[in-house]
Design a protein around this motif. Structure first.
Motif, PDB file in Angstrom:
ATOM      1  N   THR A 253       1.326  -1.556  -0.076  1.00  0.00           N
ATOM      2  CA  THR A 253      -0.100   0.025  -0.040  1.00  0.00           C
ATOM      3  C   THR A 253       1.100   1.221   0.317  1.00  0.00           C
ATOM      4  O   THR A 253       1.588   1.855   1.010  1.00  0.00           O
ATOM      5  CB  THR A 253      -0.520  -0.249   0.926  1.00  0.00           C
ATOM      6  OG1 THR A 253      -1.654  -1.349   1.449  1.00  0.00           O
ATOM      7  CG2 THR A 253      -1.534   1.346   1.038  1.00  0.00           C
ATOM      8  N   VAL A 254       0.377   2.420  -0.729  1.00  0.00           N
ATOM      9  CA  VAL A 254       1.719   3.458  -0.999  1.00  0.00           C
ATOM     10  C   VAL A 254       0.181   4.881  -1.070  1.00  0.00           C
ATOM     11  O   VAL A 254      -0.605   4.781  -1.471  1.00  0.00           O
ATOM     12  CB  VAL A 254       2.201   3.705  -2.556  1.00  0.00           C
ATOM     13  CG1 VAL A 254       3.141   4.706  -2.848  1.00  0.00           C
ATOM     14  CG2 VAL A 254       2.985   1.971  -2.941  1.00  0.00           C
ATOM     15  N   LEU A 255       0.892   5.431  -0.029  1.00  0.00           N
ATOM     16  CA  LEU A 255       0.349   6.513   0.657  1.00  0.00           C
ATOM     17  C   LEU A 255       0.752   8.056   0.505  1.00  0.00           C
ATOM     18  O   LEU A 255       0.331   8.782   0.485  1.00  0.00           O
ATOM     19  CB  LEU A 255       0.053   6.497   1.542  1.00  0.00           C
ATOM     20  CG  LEU A 255      -0.910   5.363   2.236  1.00  0.00           C
ATOM     21  CD1 LEU A 255      -0.724   4.066   2.908  1.00  0.00           C
ATOM     22  CD2 LEU A 255      -2.165   5.879   2.697  1.00  0.00           C
ATOM     23  N   GLY A 256       1.932   7.603   0.075  1.00  0.00           N
ATOM     24  CA  GLY A 256       2.954   9.238  -0.633  1.00  0.00           C
ATOM     25  C   GLY A 256       4.247   8.738  -1.540  1.00  0.00           C
ATOM     26  O   GLY A 256       3.644   8.246  -2.414  1.00  0.00           O
ATOM     27  N   GLU A 257       5.516   8.830  -2.212  1.00  0.00           N
ATOM     28  CA  GLU A 257       6.133   9.181  -3.286  1.00  0.00           C
ATOM     29  C   GLU A 257       6.637   7.835  -2.723  1.00  0.00           C
ATOM     30  O   GLU A 257       7.620   7.710  -1.596  1.00  0.00           O
ATOM     31  CB  GLU A 257       6.992  10.023  -2.974  1.00  0.00           C
ATOM     32  CG  GLU A 257       5.752  11.627  -3.484  1.00  0.00           C
ATOM     33  CD  GLU A 257       6.205  12.837  -4.012  1.00  0.00           C
ATOM     34  OE1 GLU A 257       7.782  12.493  -4.728  1.00  0.00           O
ATOM     35  OE2 GLU A 257       6.121  13.729  -3.913  1.00  0.00           O
ATOM     36  N   ALA A 258       6.762   7.321  -3.536  1.00  0.00           N
ATOM     37  CA  ALA A 258       7.108   5.851  -3.807  1.00  0.00           C
ATOM     38  C   ALA A 258       8.254   5.706  -5.833  1.00  0.00           C
ATOM     39  O   ALA A 258       7.849   5.746  -5.956  1.00  0.00           O
ATOM     40  CB  ALA A 258       7.365   4.512  -3.311  1.00  0.00           C
ATOM     41  N   SER A 259       9.637   4.921  -5.636  1.00  0.00           N
ATOM     42  CA  SER A 259      10.131   4.569  -6.990  1.00  0.00           C
ATOM     43  C   SER A 259      10.919   3.642  -6.618  1.00  0.00           C
ATOM     44  O   SER A 259      11.258   3.173  -5.623  1.00  0.00           O
ATOM     45  CB  SER A 259      11.179   5.301  -7.363  1.00  0.00           C
ATOM     46  OG  SER A 259      12.246   6.033  -6.641  1.00  0.00           O
ATOM     47  N   GLY A 260      10.696   2.913  -7.957  1.00  0.00           N
ATOM     48  CA  GLY A 260      11.153   0.724  -7.469  1.00  0.00           C
ATOM     49  C   GLY A 260      10.160   0.629  -7.954  1.00  0.00           C
ATOM     50  O   GLY A 260       9.164   0.923  -8.968  1.00  0.00           O
ATOM     51  N   LYS A 261      10.654  -0.963  -7.690  1.00  0.00           N
ATOM     52  CA  LYS A 261      10.189  -1.992  -8.349  1.00  0.00           C
ATOM     53  C   LYS A 261       9.207  -3.072  -7.283  1.00  0.00           C
ATOM     54  O   LYS A 261       9.417  -3.260  -6.106  1.00  0.00           O
ATOM     55  CB  LYS A 261      10.734  -3.009  -9.251  1.00  0.00           C
ATOM     56  CG  LYS A 261      10.088  -4.490 -10.181  1.00  0.00           C
ATOM     57  CD  LYS A 261      11.447  -5.071 -10.833  1.00  0.00           C
ATOM     58  CE  LYS A 261      10.657  -6.134 -11.025  1.00  0.00           C
ATOM     59  NZ  LYS A 261      11.150  -7.531 -11.768  1.00  0.00           N
ATOM     60  N   PHE A 262       7.773  -2.637  -7.454  1.00  0.00           N
ATOM     61  CA  PHE A 262       7.519  -3.378  -6.524  1.00  0.00           C
ATOM     62  C   PHE A 262       6.179  -4.093  -7.217  1.00  0.00           C
ATOM     63  O   PHE A 262       5.412  -4.915  -8.490  1.00  0.00           O
ATOM     64  CB  PHE A 262       5.422  -2.124  -6.161  1.00  0.00           C
ATOM     65  CG  PHE A 262       6.586  -0.681  -5.446  1.00  0.00           C
ATOM     66  CD1 PHE A 262       7.264  -0.536  -4.560  1.00  0.00           C
ATOM     67  CD2 PHE A 262       6.699   0.063  -6.952  1.00  0.00           C
ATOM     68  CE1 PHE A 262       7.759   0.638  -4.490  1.00  0.00           C
ATOM     69  CE2 PHE A 262       7.620   1.272  -6.460  1.00  0.00           C
ATOM     70  CZ  PHE A 262       7.742   1.870  -4.698  1.00  0.00           C
ATOM     71  N   THR A 263       6.758  -6.241  -5.985  1.00  0.00           N
ATOM     72  CA  THR A 263       5.790  -6.887  -6.573  1.00  0.00           C
ATOM     73  C   THR A 263       5.317  -7.229  -5.721  1.00  0.00           C
ATOM     74  O   THR A 263       5.759  -7.620  -4.457  1.00  0.00           O
ATOM     75  CB  THR A 263       7.278  -7.866  -7.144  1.00  0.00           C
ATOM     76  OG1 THR A 263       7.985  -7.531  -8.269  1.00  0.00           O
ATOM     77  CG2 THR A 263       6.944  -9.495  -6.838  1.00  0.00           C
ATOM     78  N   ALA A 264       3.901  -7.649  -5.727  1.00  0.00           N
ATOM     79  CA  ALA A 264       3.271  -8.519  -4.399  1.00  0.00           C
ATOM     80  C   ALA A 264       2.205  -9.597  -5.330  1.00  0.00           C
ATOM     81  O   ALA A 264       2.352  -9.465  -6.312  1.00  0.00           O
ATOM     82  CB  ALA A 264       1.479  -7.014  -4.456  1.00  0.00           C
ATOM     83  N   THR A 265       2.335 -10.322  -4.549  1.00  0.00           N
ATOM     84  CA  THR A 265       1.053 -11.370  -4.845  1.00  0.00           C
ATOM     85  C   THR A 265       0.004 -11.487  -4.698  1.00  0.00           C
ATOM     86  O   THR A 265      -0.612 -12.249  -4.861  1.00  0.00           O
ATOM     87  CB  THR A 265       2.626 -12.510  -4.192  1.00  0.00           C
ATOM     88  OG1 THR A 265       1.956 -12.260  -2.705  1.00  0.00           O
ATOM     89  CG2 THR A 265       3.184 -13.231  -4.035  1.00  0.00           C
ATOM     90  N   GLU A 266      -0.156 -10.226  -4.141  1.00  0.00           N
ATOM     91  CA  GLU A 266      -1.689 -10.411  -4.015  1.00  0.00           C
ATOM     92  C   GLU A 266      -2.256  -8.836  -4.700  1.00  0.00           C
ATOM     93  O   GLU A 266      -3.083  -8.984  -5.915  1.00  0.00           O
ATOM     94  CB  GLU A 266      -2.782 -10.719  -2.859  1.00  0.00           C
ATOM     95  CG  GLU A 266      -2.156 -11.442  -2.091  1.00  0.00           C
ATOM     96  CD  GLU A 266      -3.001 -12.164  -0.930  1.00  0.00           C
ATOM     97  OE1 GLU A 266      -3.704 -11.235  -0.637  1.00  0.00           O
ATOM     98  OE2 GLU A 266      -3.156 -13.181   0.213  1.00  0.00           O
ATOM     99  N   ILE A 267      -1.573  -7.904  -4.851  1.00  0.00           N
ATOM    100  CA  ILE A 267      -2.176  -6.550  -4.682  1.00  0.00           C
ATOM    101  C   ILE A 267      -1.330  -5.177  -4.252  1.00  0.00           C
ATOM    102  O   ILE A 267      -0.847  -5.027  -3.075  1.00  0.00           O
ATOM    103  CB  ILE A 267      -3.172  -6.519  -3.644  1.00  0.00           C
ATOM    104  CG1 ILE A 267      -4.641  -4.828  -4.498  1.00  0.00           C
ATOM    105  CG2 ILE A 267      -3.749  -5.984  -2.373  1.00  0.00           C
ATOM    106  CD1 ILE A 267      -5.801  -4.558  -3.423  1.00  0.00           C
ATOM    107  N   VAL A 268      -1.703  -4.263  -5.118  1.00  0.00           N
ATOM    108  CA  VAL A 268      -0.551  -3.233  -4.747  1.00  0.00           C
ATOM    109  C   VAL A 268      -1.534  -2.583  -4.924  1.00  0.00           C
ATOM    110  O   VAL A 268      -3.191  -1.404  -5.943  1.00  0.00           O
ATOM    111  CB  VAL A 268       0.530  -3.309  -6.287  1.00  0.00           C
ATOM    112  CG1 VAL A 268       0.390  -1.473  -5.459  1.00  0.00           C
ATOM    113  CG2 VAL A 268       1.481  -3.910  -5.600  1.00  0.00           C
ATOM    114  N   ASP A 269      -2.280  -1.543  -4.108  1.00  0.00           N
ATOM    115  CA  ASP A 269      -3.043  -0.855  -3.979  1.00  0.00           C
ATOM    116  C   ASP A 269      -2.480   1.101  -2.859  1.00  0.00           C
ATOM    117  O   ASP A 269      -1.578   1.559  -2.225  1.00  0.00           O
ATOM    118  CB  ASP A 269      -3.783  -0.299  -1.946  1.00  0.00           C
ATOM    119  CG  ASP A 269      -4.763   0.178  -2.006  1.00  0.00           C
ATOM    120  OD1 ASP A 269      -4.711   1.261  -2.796  1.00  0.00           O
ATOM    121  OD2 ASP A 269      -5.628  -0.167  -0.745  1.00  0.00           O
TER     122      ASP A 269
END
Length: 130
Positions: free
Chosen positions: A68-84
């Motif tokens: 779950t992202v609420l602010g600023e983020a950079s990179g590679k985001f891998t989730a087995t269920e969900i990215v919110d």
């Protein structure tokens, strides 16, 4: 349908990296994690929830069950269920997850993959082992 990540157990609370914590390198977690501080590098919590708070500064490759992202983020985001990605969040980089939630007001400038997530998870786990 709820988009809230579910904790690993009903009574568990996430571990918190506070706003003054700065980590450069690799982090491995066997519990849910809430990040308020700065993280540069790699974060692996493949069976858990990772929450990147509005005051977090994240430039990392993240592997988790739920991100779950609420602010600023950079990179590679891998989730087995969900990215919110919530209102006010800004994400740059790559996202691999079977489900993606983008709340109105969230900004994404990323390559998004929702089909070949198993391969992305294997690659992220391999990198974690290195």
């Amino acid at each position: 349908m709820s988009t809230q990540p579910t904790p690993s157990s009903p009574d568990s609370r996430p571990s918190v990296l506070g706003p003054t914590v700065v980590i450069t390198g690799s982090v491995s977690a066997e519990e849910d994690l809430s990040i308020h501080g700065t993280l540069r590098g790699h974060l692996a919590a493949p069976d858990h929830c990772v929450r990147l708070e509005a005051d977090a500064h994240v430039e990392a490759d993240v592997l988790a069950r739920d991100v779950t992202v609420l602010g600023e983020a950079s990179g590679k985001f891998t989730a087995t269920e969900i990215v919110d990605i919530r209102k006010g969040a800004r994400v740059q980089g790559q996202i691999a997850a079977p489900r993606l939630v983008l709340e109105e007001g969230g900004i994404v400038n990323a390559k998004v993959e929702t089909r070949s997530v198993d391969a992305a998870v294997r690659v992220a786990q391999y990198r974690k082992q290195k």
